[in-house]
Design an enzyme around this catalytic site. Structure first.
Site, PDB file in Angstrom:
ATOM      1  N   HIS A  77       0.750  -1.303  -0.073  1.00 38.26           N
ATOM      2  CA  HIS A  77      -0.062  -0.176  -0.096  1.00 38.26           C
ATOM      3  C   HIS A  77       0.285   1.070   0.121  1.00 38.26           C
ATOM      4  O   HIS A  77       2.299   1.519   0.177  1.00 38.26           O
ATOM      5  CB  HIS A  77      -1.129   0.123   1.205  1.00 38.26           C
ATOM      6  CG  HIS A  77      -0.579  -0.110   2.188  1.00 38.26           C
ATOM      7  ND1 HIS A  77      -0.264   0.943   3.334  1.00 38.26           N
ATOM      8  CD2 HIS A  77      -0.732  -0.819   3.494  1.00 38.26           C
ATOM      9  CE1 HIS A  77       0.123   1.403   4.322  1.00 38.26           C
ATOM     10  NE2 HIS A  77      -0.403   0.163   4.572  1.00 38.26           N
TER      11      HIS A  77
ATOM     12  N   ASP B 286       6.006   0.811   6.424  1.00 35.40           N
ATOM     13  CA  ASP B 286       4.295   0.293   6.432  1.00 35.40           C
ATOM     14  C   ASP B 286       3.897   1.927   5.740  1.00 35.40           C
ATOM     15  O   ASP B 286       4.094   2.728   6.228  1.00 35.40           O
ATOM     16  CB  ASP B 286       3.732   0.845   7.658  1.00 35.40           C
ATOM     17  CG  ASP B 286       2.340   0.777   7.809  1.00 35.40           C
ATOM     18  OD1 ASP B 286       1.279  -0.122   7.076  1.00 35.40           O
ATOM     19  OD2 ASP B 286       1.531   0.838   9.193  1.00 35.40           O
TER      20      ASP B 286
ATOM     21  N   GLU C 255      -4.787   2.349   2.374  1.00 32.62           N
ATOM     22  CA  GLU C 255      -4.959   1.267   3.564  1.00 32.62           C
ATOM     23  C   GLU C 255      -5.482   1.369   5.156  1.00 32.62           C
ATOM     24  O   GLU C 255      -5.922   0.846   5.085  1.00 32.62           O
ATOM     25  CB  GLU C 255      -3.770   0.297   2.927  1.00 32.62           C
ATOM     26  CG  GLU C 255      -3.760  -1.011   4.053  1.00 32.62           C
ATOM     27  CD  GLU C 255      -3.398  -0.554   5.485  1.00 32.62           C
ATOM     28  OE1 GLU C 255      -4.242  -2.277   6.042  1.00 32.62           O
ATOM     29  OE2 GLU C 255      -2.669  -0.126   5.971  1.00 32.62           O
ATOM     30  N   GLU C 256      -4.611   2.539   4.984  1.00 33.17           N
ATOM     31  CA  GLU C 256      -4.558   2.767   6.523  1.00 33.17           C
ATOM     32  C   GLU C 256      -5.640   3.398   7.323  1.00 33.17           C
ATOM     33  O   GLU C 256      -6.341   2.988   8.316  1.00 33.17           O
ATOM     34  CB  GLU C 256      -3.241   3.830   6.770  1.00 33.17           C
ATOM     35  CG  GLU C 256      -1.753   3.512   6.584  1.00 33.17           C
ATOM     36  CD  GLU C 256      -1.566   2.320   7.555  1.00 33.17           C
ATOM     37  OE1 GLU C 256      -2.111   1.985   8.607  1.00 33.17           O
ATOM     38  OE2 GLU C 256      -0.172   1.892   7.323  1.00 33.17           O
TER      39      GLU C 256
ATOM     40  N   ASP D  21       2.759  -6.299   3.397  1.00 34.35           N
ATOM     41  CA  ASP D  21       2.238  -5.096   4.288  1.00 34.35           C
ATOM     42  C   ASP D  21       3.001  -5.386   6.041  1.00 34.35           C
ATOM     43  O   ASP D  21       2.062  -5.059   6.912  1.00 34.35           O
ATOM     44  CB  ASP D  21       0.965  -4.576   4.231  1.00 34.35           C
ATOM     45  CG  ASP D  21       0.486  -3.448   5.291  1.00 34.35           C
ATOM     46  OD1 ASP D  21       1.208  -2.620   5.405  1.00 34.35           O
ATOM     47  OD2 ASP D  21      -0.450  -3.224   5.663  1.00 34.35           O
TER      48      ASP D  21
ATOM     49  N   HIS E  56       3.915   3.099  12.810  1.00 39.52           N
ATOM     50  CA  HIS E  56       2.894   4.218  12.621  1.00 39.52           C
ATOM     51  C   HIS E  56       3.413   5.109  13.874  1.00 39.52           C
ATOM     52  O   HIS E  56       2.577   6.376  14.661  1.00 39.52           O
ATOM     53  CB  HIS E  56       1.715   3.444  13.065  1.00 39.52           C
ATOM     54  CG  HIS E  56       0.506   3.079  12.300  1.00 39.52           C
ATOM     55  ND1 HIS E  56      -0.850   2.647  12.823  1.00 39.52           N
ATOM     56  CD2 HIS E  56       1.697   2.473  11.108  1.00 39.52           C
ATOM     57  CE1 HIS E  56      -1.353   1.777  11.571  1.00 39.52           C
ATOM     58  NE2 HIS E  56      -0.095   1.369  10.748  1.00 39.52           N
TER      59      HIS E  56
HETATM   60 ZN    ZN Z   1       0.365  -1.133   6.339  1.00 35.81          ZN
HETATM   61 ZN    ZN Z   2      -0.274   0.270   9.110  1.00 35.72          ZN
END
Ligand code: ZN
Ligand code: ZN
Ligand code: ZN
Ligand code: ZN
Lengths: 446, 446
Positions: free
Chosen positions: B265, B277, B311-312, B339, B407
């Site tokens: 993603h 990520d 995606e998030e 991912d 994150h």
């Molecule tokens: Zn991800």
């Molecule tokens: Zn993520």
């Protein structure tokens, strides 16, 4: 064996007492608890701030609570400096935010910032050897990586750009400076720390990028003719503010005027909670005194615990101490400071020329190697009194990871290992006790 | 041996070709370079932002540059959300700043913040089992630690407080929520991530404290009746914004309508530069296609590379893909997404019921164990098409340290190991190639 050198009057009894101190310290959490409570109940304690003032009051209470005598604050004033907005944006060619922090003492950019092309210097030495002028209105970026080492040997060389980057860039006409943080981690924390301006150069703002952000800027510069950066740093000087040293003692029974001084510094930078720098030093020195007090021991000399103020902005507490105590410096038998985290002590260093045998016996009791011929100024705040002839020693802590955290928001209590800290407390207690009992006064210049 | 199961028509030639792909991928830096350039030239790429739009254009160019065909953007819209001010201050008894970030989708506090006493719940389950009401006007603090595991097994349980903390606290009358970050590190980075409100509960603001700050708050609460916190979080919803999936293909020579889908993603959270990520997933999938293209191979089926958007914030790209491609989902032979960083692949998982032998042969060629009986939805954005019957598989990466960075601002390119990433690229290239050549279509439901 080093123990054969011990100059104490009663070798056997010292040994038993010393072993008791070591065992208590190693089994307990003396310094650890103090550091935990200081960093939790006060948090960041920047020199001159209201938080540092609260820390002094907190320390007075803690010193009294553990049984120290003559607990007092010795006040002095320091130049205040407050962090403001701090942002760095790549304007082009790859718009994005970089993580930056102002260095202590830096002047500000205009409120709207400085937007300019970046000129890259791989190392501070590259900037120093650049011709005068030629950087008019540019933002200078000084990179250069710091080497990891147990004794922090990489700090001095890496720190030159922090200390003098603004001066060298300013001389050449630059508008501002960003440096790769002086640190050994690869986390997105910029490292702050004090900088200085040469008196004859127009001051320009200077900030530090985190390691990953410095990497990012280097990658951009590698393939691009021009990288434009917008820098906003709005710290300000706020005039004189109160600071002070906190002092407590175990008054000696036979030679109360003679002083063995153990210490740490109470102030921290504003970003973290000052655990390894230097809540640990406060915990280790006060915790060592607590171990002696709880053992019910009565030292012959006075053991003085000092929590220095305002170390970070130029050893203000260390100089103020010398000023306030100049008449009794000749009675200072031995002095040391813990200001390098709470990692395992792997070496005893000594600046003394007399009575080295006591320190060797102490090192032997702690099973720590004695570093032959390695002198020390005893720690940053001890430097000023060492210059006045006070004998010094130092427990060299393993600081391999110290500069991962140093002067970042990540300097927090979770980073301290209780077992390693206990060894530090044991070492300080043993040294303080043995120095207070020794016949020697550690001075060659009698 | 698993190779005996291979259902390809020409075992020997596949083996030689496959070995060539593996060797090229392992010797090169295909995915690594793509991830480096994406994270450097775009940086953070939050769903719906102008940065995500730039990332789509960047990806179109990169896909063309490596030789993919039919490169296009498939647009869709997403609900926009922007981070605002985010601060947390302990008002009493120990005034200091805590490091916090708003969770994605959170509503705001008033601009002047919410100042209230903290009510502590050691775990989310403790909050769930608390009686209705009773938290009127309080700030709820939900702690609870996440376990480290190679497969990230601790994430699901730990994530419940992030997803549903505001709903459970809101039901009971709370004014706001702070959680211990869903993460496995002890650095001073809060972890963001999407949260949800139940439709029948008044929404309240929710933020995450870094691990060390959660420790700090826990220590304060341990000995105090009351801890007062001031929380300012001013994110806002900004209406519909453009997002999109970027698609490129190696068109199949014999069965061009049949699709092997590999993906990552493109969007990231706003705090870091989205390296693990999921810049890594973009690099691994596009890098695998590049390895096949540079080898001059012509797959029978179409190998489709998808860079999913958004995606998030709820698998928006995965759902949009299903919507846009519903008529050809039956022709999707096999699909997967990377991912979970770029750690070493230690296991092949498969959701297929037919043609498992191909995947076993592939696993054998890569010397990666095949996890018997362990099914998979193929990755977050593959989930929606898996629900429509698309066969899936997954390379399980070692994610032991993934949630140290996940994150946070610290999700940056320096965290990726080039050798480990090369193995991922080799695995994706091998799988895509072998699936495109296989006789089976991996479907039991023909
Ligand atoms: Zn991800
Ligand atoms: Zn993520
Ligand atoms: Zn220090
Ligand atoms: Zn320092």
């Amino acid at each position: 064996a080093p123990t054969a050198d011990v100059s104490s009057a009663n070798n056997a009894s010292v040994s038993e007492t010393v072993q008791g101190l070591i065992d208590s310290a190693m089994a307990g959490s003396y310094g650890y608890d103090i550091t935990r409570d200081l960093t939790t109940e006060i948090g960041a304690r920047m020199a001159g701030t209201e938080a540092e003032a609260r820390a002094r009051e907190w320390t007075v209470e803690k010193f009294k609570e553990i049984g120290l005598q003559n607990v007092r604050i010795e006040p002095f004033t320091v130049p205040g400096w407050e962090r403001g907005v701090e942002t760095a944006e790549v304007v082009s060619p790859f718009p994005q935010t970089l993580f930056i922090t102002a260095l202590g003492g830096s002047v500000a950019t205009p409120e709207e910032g400085i937007t300019a092309d970046v000129v890259y210097f791989p190392t501070f030495e590259d900037l120093e050897s650049a011709p005068e002028g030629g950087l008019d209105g540019k933002i200078v970026f000084i990179s250069g990586r710091m080497e990891k080492a147990p004794d922090g040997a990489g700090y001095g060389p890496a720190n030159r750009k922090r200390r003098s980057g603004a001066t060298e860039a300013g001389k050449r006409g630059a508008a501002a400076v960003v440096i790769r943080s002086v640190g050994t981690d690869s986390h997105r924390f910029p490292h702050t720390g004090q900088m200085r301006y040469a008196p004859d150069v127009e001051p320009i703002p200077i900030g530090a990028l985190s390691g990953p952000d410095a990497d990012q800027l280097e990658r951009m510069l590698k393939n691009q003719e021009e990288v434009e950066l917008k820098l906003v740093l709005t710290p300000k000087s706020v005039g004189d503010l109160p600071s002070g040293n906190v002092i407590g003692e175990i008054v000696g029974t036979e030679r109360p005027d003679e002083i063995v001084l153990i210490s740490g510094h109470l102030d921290s930078w504003d970003l973290g909670t000052g655990a390894i720098d230097d809540g640990a030093g406060i915990g280790i020195s006060a915790g060592a005194a607590q171990v002696i007090l709880e053992a019910g021991l009565k030292p012959k000399r006075t053991i003085r615990v000092v929590a220095f103020g305002a170390e970070e902005i130029g050893l203000k507490g260390g100089f103020a101490y010398v000023e306030a105590h100049k008449d009794e410096l000749a009675n200072h038998v031995l002095a040391t400071e813990s200001d390098f985290g709470a990692g395992l002590v792997y070496e005893v260093q000594s600046g003394v020329t007399e009575g080295e045998g006591v320190l060797k016996a102490m090192a032997s009791a702690m099973s720590i190697p004695f570093a032959e011929g390695k002198t020390t100024n005893g720690g940053p705040d001890i430097g000023p009194m060492a210059n006045e002839g006070v004998p010094t020693m130092r427990f060299q802590q393993d600081g391999t990871d110290y500069f991962d955290l140093h002067h970042t928001p990540d300097d927090t209590f979770d980073k301290i290992d209780p077992k390693e800290m206990a060894q530090n407390v044991a070492a300080f207690a043993t040294m303080a006790w043995m120095a207070s009992e020794a016949e020697t006064d550690f001075r060659a210049d009698k």
